[in-house]
Design an enzyme around this catalytic site. Sequence first.
Site, PDB file in Angstrom:
ATOM      1  N   LYS A  57       4.571 -14.410   5.803  1.00  0.00           N
ATOM      2  CA  LYS A  57       4.936 -15.371   4.760  1.00  0.00           C
ATOM      3  C   LYS A  57       6.465 -15.397   4.719  1.00  0.00           C
ATOM      4  O   LYS A  57       7.096 -15.129   3.697  1.00  0.00           O
ATOM      5  CB  LYS A  57       4.322 -14.919   3.418  1.00  0.00           C
ATOM      6  CG  LYS A  57       4.442 -15.915   2.288  1.00  0.00           C
ATOM      7  CD  LYS A  57       3.517 -17.122   2.416  1.00  0.00           C
ATOM      8  CE  LYS A  57       3.763 -18.096   1.281  1.00  0.00           C
ATOM      9  NZ  LYS A  57       3.038 -19.384   1.471  1.00  0.00           N
ATOM     10  N   TYR A 117       0.811  -1.219   0.000  1.00  0.00           N
ATOM     11  CA  TYR A 117       0.000   0.000   0.000  1.00  0.00           C
ATOM     12  C   TYR A 117       0.847   1.272   0.000  1.00  0.00           C
ATOM     13  O   TYR A 117       0.310   2.367  -0.002  1.00  0.00           O
ATOM     14  CB  TYR A 117      -0.945   0.013   1.201  1.00  0.00           C
ATOM     15  CG  TYR A 117      -2.154  -0.878   1.019  1.00  0.00           C
ATOM     16  CD1 TYR A 117      -2.029  -2.261   1.095  1.00  0.00           C
ATOM     17  CD2 TYR A 117      -3.415  -0.339   0.783  1.00  0.00           C
ATOM     18  CE1 TYR A 117      -3.125  -3.084   0.939  1.00  0.00           C
ATOM     19  CE2 TYR A 117      -4.520  -1.159   0.628  1.00  0.00           C
ATOM     20  CZ  TYR A 117      -4.374  -2.525   0.709  1.00  0.00           C
ATOM     21  OH  TYR A 117      -5.461  -3.345   0.549  1.00  0.00           O
ATOM     22  N   ASP A 123      -5.782  -6.953   5.040  1.00  0.00           N
ATOM     23  CA  ASP A 123      -6.931  -6.597   4.206  1.00  0.00           C
ATOM     24  C   ASP A 123      -7.733  -7.859   3.882  1.00  0.00           C
ATOM     25  O   ASP A 123      -8.959  -7.897   4.023  1.00  0.00           O
ATOM     26  CB  ASP A 123      -6.417  -5.935   2.915  1.00  0.00           C
ATOM     27  CG  ASP A 123      -7.555  -5.560   1.979  1.00  0.00           C
ATOM     28  OD1 ASP A 123      -8.586  -5.067   2.466  1.00  0.00           O
ATOM     29  OD2 ASP A 123      -7.407  -5.780   0.756  1.00  0.00           O
TER      30      ASP A 123
HETATM   31  C1  IPM Z   1     -10.363  -1.885   3.289  1.00  0.00           C
HETATM   32  C2  IPM Z   1     -10.606  -1.661   1.826  1.00  0.00           C
HETATM   33  C3  IPM Z   1      -9.529  -0.725   1.290  1.00  0.00           C
HETATM   34  C4  IPM Z   1      -8.195  -1.410   1.452  1.00  0.00           C
HETATM   35  C5  IPM Z   1      -9.729  -0.269  -0.174  1.00  0.00           C
HETATM   36  C6  IPM Z   1     -11.118   0.269  -0.424  1.00  0.00           C
HETATM   37  C7  IPM Z   1      -8.696   0.732  -0.585  1.00  0.00           C
HETATM   38  O1  IPM Z   1     -10.666  -2.853   1.131  1.00  0.00           O
HETATM   39  O2  IPM Z   1     -10.410  -0.917   4.055  1.00  0.00           O
HETATM   40  O3  IPM Z   1     -10.148  -3.027   3.682  1.00  0.00           O
HETATM   41  O4  IPM Z   1      -7.738  -2.139   0.566  1.00  0.00           O
HETATM   42  O5  IPM Z   1      -7.573  -1.207   2.484  1.00  0.00           O
HETATM   43 MN    MN Z   2     -10.516  -4.605   2.404  1.00  0.00          MN
END
Ligand code: IPM
Ligand code: MN
Length: 354
Positions: free
Chosen positions: A184, A138, A240
């Site tokens: 992992k 991210y 996530d």
């Molecule tokens: C979450 C969502 C977000 C992420 C997206 C919408 C950017 O899936 O908050 O889990 O990937 O973190």
């Molecule tokens: Mn998510």
Amino acid sequence: MKKIIAITRGDGCGPEVVNEGIKILRIVSEFTDFDFKFMDAPAGGEVWKRYGTNLPEQSFETIKRSDALLFGALGLPDLQPGVAESAILKIRQGLDLYVNLRPIKLYETLRERCPLKDEFIGDGIDITIVRENTEGLYKNIGKLGEDSAENLMYYTRKGCERIIKYAFGLAKRKGHNKITSVDKANILKPSQLWRKIFHEISKNYSEIETEDIYIDAFCQWLIRAPFKFQTVVTENMFGDIISDEAAFLIGSLGMASSGNIHPGKVSMYEPIHGSAPDIAGKGIANPIGTILSVKLMMQESFNSLEIGDEIDKAVEDALHEGRTVDITNKRLKTLSTTEMGDLIASKLKNRLKV
Ligand code: IPM
Ligand code: MN
């Protein structure tokens, strides 16, 4: 205690559920020492269509000046994926919200809604997922070419240390005696750094048992023996994925709450479900994920464990009487979004006024 709460309703069912969250905050305002003032901070797809940005400067300023942000959901089906949603990442990065706290608790009364057989539910499900929220894939380091594309899973020592320390602190605060780290490390370098730091930090918490599990195995154990887990800490992308899997175990994605937190700074509270365009505007979305995000706001930003607990109990009281369609039960009334919010609000009022 005066507090300014920034409000981002967002797209799809976001506005509907956020209004129910505000309803709960108004009850808290009325019956406790808290005095909330709400400030709109529009963001997302609808805003992008109008202003050409998914997070106007003014919204971000409002958020930065607030004490906490209550957030709905972003995303519209007629926009390219990411056009609206990237505002969430701008807020997470912009406020350095390095903790994504995602509690997964199955209310006893929703046991029949859990997709697992009774023997796999065991004593019940009560897991606190702590997801790293600013680094890894991210971090948005990468490029998209015609014939190849890449993203870098980037982790720093500082990034690993702060989230792992937070998770141990939380486990201690919650009286947990075990913490599970999901990685992992058999393949990924960032996981090897992560695991090393996890064990370094664990030395300061000899009372808490530690466990390492690879992400693939964890996904299996999460449905095979979810009762084994207490605090779970993991990197951004793994967090996530497992949090969506875990959210369904508590009866509906609509039940799941989250906090994007930087301890001591402006933090953001949002349900885990997205904008759900298929049900948006129908008044049937489950507002409990948002209401439980308000609970997290009270506990993590405003240091009020008791009020948070009362909100939790008000939700549980309400679930015995009526439910939105995603968690409905033949014996109970099926409620709209606002009716569900009203019922929880009235339960909370009864609890706070005594
Ligand atoms: C979450 C969502 C977000 C992420 C997206 C919408 C950017 O899936 O908050 O889990 O990937 O973190
Ligand atoms: Mn998510």
